[in-house]
Design a protein around this motif. Structure first.
Motif, PDB file in Angstrom:
ATOM      1  N   ALA A 170      33.669  36.162  44.907  1.00  0.00           N
ATOM      2  CA  ALA A 170      32.727  36.320  46.026  1.00  0.00           C
ATOM      3  C   ALA A 170      32.552  37.789  46.387  1.00  0.00           C
ATOM      4  CB  ALA A 170      33.221  35.529  47.242  1.00  0.00           C
ATOM      5  N   THR A 171      33.644  38.494  46.496  1.00  0.00           N
ATOM      6  CA  THR A 171      33.605  39.896  46.903  1.00  0.00           C
ATOM      7  C   THR A 171      32.970  40.786  45.835  1.00  0.00           C
ATOM      8  OG1 THR A 171      35.575  39.536  48.253  1.00  0.00           O
ATOM      9  CG2 THR A 171      35.034  41.816  47.714  1.00  0.00           C
ATOM     10  N   LEU A 172      33.365  40.599  44.600  1.00  0.00           N
ATOM     11  CA  LEU A 172      32.819  41.433  43.529  1.00  0.00           C
ATOM     12  C   LEU A 172      31.338  41.152  43.284  1.00  0.00           C
ATOM     13  CD1 LEU A 172      35.843  41.334  41.081  1.00  0.00           C
ATOM     14  CD2 LEU A 172      35.067  43.297  42.441  1.00  0.00           C
ATOM     15  N   THR A 173      30.918  39.909  43.447  1.00  0.00           N
ATOM     16  CA  THR A 173      29.500  39.587  43.287  1.00  0.00           C
ATOM     17  C   THR A 173      28.686  40.211  44.416  1.00  0.00           C
ATOM     18  OG1 THR A 173      30.034  37.542  42.124  1.00  0.00           O
ATOM     19  CG2 THR A 173      27.813  37.717  43.050  1.00  0.00           C
ATOM     20  N   ARG A 174      29.177  40.072  45.625  1.00  0.00           N
ATOM     21  CA  ARG A 174      28.449  40.596  46.774  1.00  0.00           C
ATOM     22  C   ARG A 174      28.311  42.112  46.743  1.00  0.00           C
ATOM     23  NH1 ARG A 174      30.814  39.635  52.297  1.00  0.00           N
ATOM     24  NH2 ARG A 174      30.667  41.805  52.760  1.00  0.00           N
ATOM     25  N   THR A 175      29.305  42.775  46.217  1.00  0.00           N
ATOM     26  CA  THR A 175      29.246  44.244  46.174  1.00  0.00           C
ATOM     27  C   THR A 175      28.543  44.764  44.926  1.00  0.00           C
ATOM     28  OG1 THR A 175      31.462  44.353  45.189  1.00  0.00           O
ATOM     29  CG2 THR A 175      31.316  44.537  47.605  1.00  0.00           C
ATOM     30  N   GLY A 176      27.982  43.863  44.118  1.00  0.00           N
ATOM     31  CA  GLY A 176      27.201  44.261  42.962  1.00  0.00           C
ATOM     32  C   GLY A 176      28.023  44.613  41.734  1.00  0.00           C
ATOM     33  N   ARG A 177      29.307  44.336  41.772  1.00  0.00           N
ATOM     34  CA  ARG A 177      30.158  44.637  40.617  1.00  0.00           C
ATOM     35  C   ARG A 177      30.118  43.532  39.569  1.00  0.00           C
ATOM     36  NH1 ARG A 177      32.230  47.050  45.106  1.00  0.00           N
ATOM     37  NH2 ARG A 177      32.866  49.195  44.871  1.00  0.00           N
ATOM     38  N   LEU A 178      29.691  42.347  39.972  1.00  0.00           N
ATOM     39  CA  LEU A 178      29.466  41.229  39.053  1.00  0.00           C
ATOM     40  C   LEU A 178      28.036  40.744  39.245  1.00  0.00           C
ATOM     41  CD1 LEU A 178      32.726  39.090  39.545  1.00  0.00           C
ATOM     42  CD2 LEU A 178      32.236  40.712  37.715  1.00  0.00           C
ATOM     43  N   LEU A 179      27.398  40.351  38.154  1.00  0.00           N
ATOM     44  CA  LEU A 179      26.027  39.857  38.237  1.00  0.00           C
ATOM     45  C   LEU A 179      26.002  38.429  38.768  1.00  0.00           C
ATOM     46  CD1 LEU A 179      24.695  41.167  34.815  1.00  0.00           C
ATOM     47  CD2 LEU A 179      24.292  42.148  37.088  1.00  0.00           C
ATOM     48  N   PRO A 180      25.181  38.159  39.778  1.00  0.00           N
ATOM     49  CA  PRO A 180      25.142  36.810  40.356  1.00  0.00           C
ATOM     50  C   PRO A 180      24.673  35.744  39.376  1.00  0.00           C
ATOM     51  CG  PRO A 180      23.524  38.249  41.416  1.00  0.00           C
ATOM     52  CD  PRO A 180      24.305  39.095  40.469  1.00  0.00           C
ATOM     53  N   GLU A 181      23.863  36.120  38.403  1.00  0.00           N
ATOM     54  CA  GLU A 181      23.360  35.108  37.464  1.00  0.00           C
ATOM     55  C   GLU A 181      24.455  34.578  36.543  1.00  0.00           C
ATOM     56  OE1 GLU A 181      21.891  39.200  35.998  1.00  0.00           O
ATOM     57  OE2 GLU A 181      21.938  38.139  37.897  1.00  0.00           O
ATOM     58  N   PRO A 239      28.943  30.409  34.638  1.00  0.00           N
ATOM     59  CA  PRO A 239      29.972  30.499  33.597  1.00  0.00           C
ATOM     60  C   PRO A 239      31.335  30.941  34.150  1.00  0.00           C
ATOM     61  CG  PRO A 239      28.077  31.892  33.036  1.00  0.00           C
ATOM     62  CD  PRO A 239      27.783  31.239  34.334  1.00  0.00           C
ATOM     63  N   ARG A 240      31.329  31.785  35.169  1.00  0.00           N
ATOM     64  CA  ARG A 240      32.598  32.195  35.778  1.00  0.00           C
ATOM     65  C   ARG A 240      33.301  31.013  36.429  1.00  0.00           C
ATOM     66  NH1 ARG A 240      29.396  36.410  38.018  1.00  0.00           N
ATOM     67  NH2 ARG A 240      29.419  38.144  36.565  1.00  0.00           N
ATOM     68  N   VAL A 241      32.540  30.202  37.155  1.00  0.00           N
ATOM     69  CA  VAL A 241      33.127  29.029  37.809  1.00  0.00           C
ATOM     70  C   VAL A 241      33.676  28.073  36.754  1.00  0.00           C
ATOM     71  CG1 VAL A 241      32.598  26.943  39.165  1.00  0.00           C
ATOM     72  CG2 VAL A 241      31.818  29.195  39.953  1.00  0.00           C
ATOM     73  N   GLU A 242      32.911  27.826  35.696  1.00  0.00           N
ATOM     74  CA  GLU A 242      33.379  26.924  34.632  1.00  0.00           C
ATOM     75  C   GLU A 242      34.651  27.456  33.979  1.00  0.00           C
ATOM     76  OE1 GLU A 242      32.580  23.820  33.763  1.00  0.00           O
ATOM     77  OE2 GLU A 242      31.260  23.872  35.511  1.00  0.00           O
ATOM     78  N   LEU A 243      34.714  28.762  33.751  1.00  0.00           N
ATOM     79  CA  LEU A 243      35.906  29.360  33.164  1.00  0.00           C
ATOM     80  C   LEU A 243      37.099  29.223  34.098  1.00  0.00           C
ATOM     81  CD1 LEU A 243      37.184  31.024  30.867  1.00  0.00           C
ATOM     82  CD2 LEU A 243      36.398  33.089  32.061  1.00  0.00           C
ATOM     83  N   LEU A 244      36.887  29.521  35.353  1.00  0.00           N
ATOM     84  CA  LEU A 244      37.952  29.412  36.347  1.00  0.00           C
ATOM     85  C   LEU A 244      38.479  27.986  36.437  1.00  0.00           C
ATOM     86  CD1 LEU A 244      39.621  30.718  38.650  1.00  0.00           C
ATOM     87  CD2 LEU A 244      37.712  30.181  40.180  1.00  0.00           C
ATOM     88  N   VAL A 245      37.584  27.039  36.581  1.00  0.00           N
ATOM     89  CA  VAL A 245      37.998  25.639  36.698  1.00  0.00           C
ATOM     90  C   VAL A 245      38.651  25.176  35.398  1.00  0.00           C
ATOM     91  CG1 VAL A 245      37.179  23.260  37.020  1.00  0.00           C
ATOM     92  CG2 VAL A 245      36.257  25.098  38.468  1.00  0.00           C
ATOM     93  N   TRP A 285      42.187  30.198  45.277  1.00  0.00           N
ATOM     94  CA  TRP A 285      41.459  30.795  46.398  1.00  0.00           C
ATOM     95  C   TRP A 285      41.314  32.302  46.187  1.00  0.00           C
ATOM     96  CZ3 TRP A 285      44.405  31.771  51.542  1.00  0.00           C
ATOM     97  CH2 TRP A 285      43.577  32.409  52.463  1.00  0.00           C
ATOM     98  N   ALA A 286      42.384  32.967  45.763  1.00  0.00           N
ATOM     99  CA  ALA A 286      42.316  34.409  45.507  1.00  0.00           C
ATOM    100  C   ALA A 286      41.274  34.710  44.432  1.00  0.00           C
ATOM    101  CB  ALA A 286      43.689  34.934  45.101  1.00  0.00           C
ATOM    102  N   SER A 287      41.203  33.853  43.427  1.00  0.00           N
ATOM    103  CA  SER A 287      40.196  34.038  42.369  1.00  0.00           C
ATOM    104  C   SER A 287      38.787  33.885  42.930  1.00  0.00           C
ATOM    105  CB  SER A 287      40.428  33.027  41.243  1.00  0.00           C
ATOM    106  OG  SER A 287      41.690  33.225  40.661  1.00  0.00           O
ATOM    107  N   ALA A 339      34.338  25.168  44.345  1.00  0.00           N
ATOM    108  CA  ALA A 339      34.109  26.576  44.006  1.00  0.00           C
ATOM    109  C   ALA A 339      32.694  27.005  44.386  1.00  0.00           C
ATOM    110  CB  ALA A 339      34.358  26.800  42.511  1.00  0.00           C
ATOM    111  N   HIS A 340      31.718  26.174  44.058  1.00  0.00           N
ATOM    112  CA  HIS A 340      30.331  26.523  44.401  1.00  0.00           C
ATOM    113  C   HIS A 340      30.123  26.554  45.916  1.00  0.00           C
ATOM    114  CE1 HIS A 340      28.536  26.980  40.508  1.00  0.00           C
ATOM    115  NE2 HIS A 340      29.097  25.852  40.091  1.00  0.00           N
ATOM    116  N   ALA A 341      30.693  25.602  46.629  1.00  0.00           N
ATOM    117  CA  ALA A 341      30.546  25.584  48.091  1.00  0.00           C
ATOM    118  C   ALA A 341      31.157  26.839  48.711  1.00  0.00           C
ATOM    119  CB  ALA A 341      31.193  24.328  48.681  1.00  0.00           C
ATOM    120  N   TYR A 342      32.317  27.226  48.230  1.00  0.00           N
ATOM    121  CA  TYR A 342      32.990  28.425  48.727  1.00  0.00           C
ATOM    122  C   TYR A 342      32.140  29.671  48.461  1.00  0.00           C
ATOM    123  CZ  TYR A 342      36.686  31.851  49.526  1.00  0.00           C
ATOM    124  OH  TYR A 342      37.426  32.915  50.007  1.00  0.00           O
TER     125      TYR A 342
END
Length: 192
Positions: free
Chosen positions: A165-176, A180-186, A158-160, A94-97
């Motif tokens: 990736a898309t929402l973070t890049r467009t500023g809709r999600l905070l990168p910091e 926690p998002r990755v941990e929740l997803l996994v 992958w869709a998640s 997830a982090h590499a992606y």
């Protein structure tokens, strides 16, 4: 070296130059800045030479997408090979992606957002794209859970990741808040 071999080598080098220049322009100024006229000026060849390699911007985007898919697959495989255990492997994937998407936004767009004339999820899907999916499946297939098709699970995971990736890049999600998002997803999706 024969004349024919030299010409083929020169042609391949021109093609690499066109793709590298398009990629560089797109990463610096966005895909709107990538035009055949601009590329021809940057590489110091005429537009007809450019068109002898690619029929237009769409094919150039496709070439960048194939190159990017290969790089993304390599990044995912390198990250997952370096860790033990399914949970850590999926977290590393997830982090590499997400790192690849953040470091290469124009390439990521070429792979997933722009029309490069490439077929996805079909028999004629280019091998580079199939291999990128296979790189995800290699680690995700082992955590799909009983009764869940590994390919289907990989598509959902992958869709998640793509959404993050898309929402973070467009500023809709905070990168910091990526960790926690990755941990929740996994934690919620991967049966470990």
């Amino acid at each position: 070296m024969s004349v024919q071999e030299r010409k083929e080598r020169e042609r391949a080098e021109r093609e690499r130059l066109i793709v590298a220049t398009a990629r560089e322009l797109a990463e610096q100024q966005g895909w709107d800045a990538v035009t055949t006229r601009r590329l021809a000026e940057c590489i110091e060849y005429s537009q007809p030479v450019l068109y002898s390699h690619f029929r237009g911007k769409r094919e150039i985007i496709g070439a960048v997408a194939l190159q990017g898919a290969t790089e993304m697959a390599a990044a995912v495989r390198a990250a997952t090979a370096a860790v033990d255990g399914p949970h850590r492997r999926v977290t590393a994937l997830a982090h590499a992606y997400l790192d690849f998407a953040a470091r290469n936004p124009a390439v990521y767009d070429a792979i997933f957002e722009l029309d490069g004339g490439l077929a996805y999820a079909q028999e004629d899907t280019p091998e580079h794209l199939k291999d990128a999916f296979a790189a995800l499946l290699e680690s995700l297939g082992e955590v799909a859970g009983d009764g869940v098709a590994p390919g289907l699970f990989t598509e959902v995971f992958w869709a998640s990741l793509h959404g993050l990736a898309t929402l973070t890049r467009t500023g809709r999600l905070l990168p910091e808040d990526t960790e926690p998002r990755v941990e929740l997803l996994v934690g919620r999706l991967a049966i470990i």
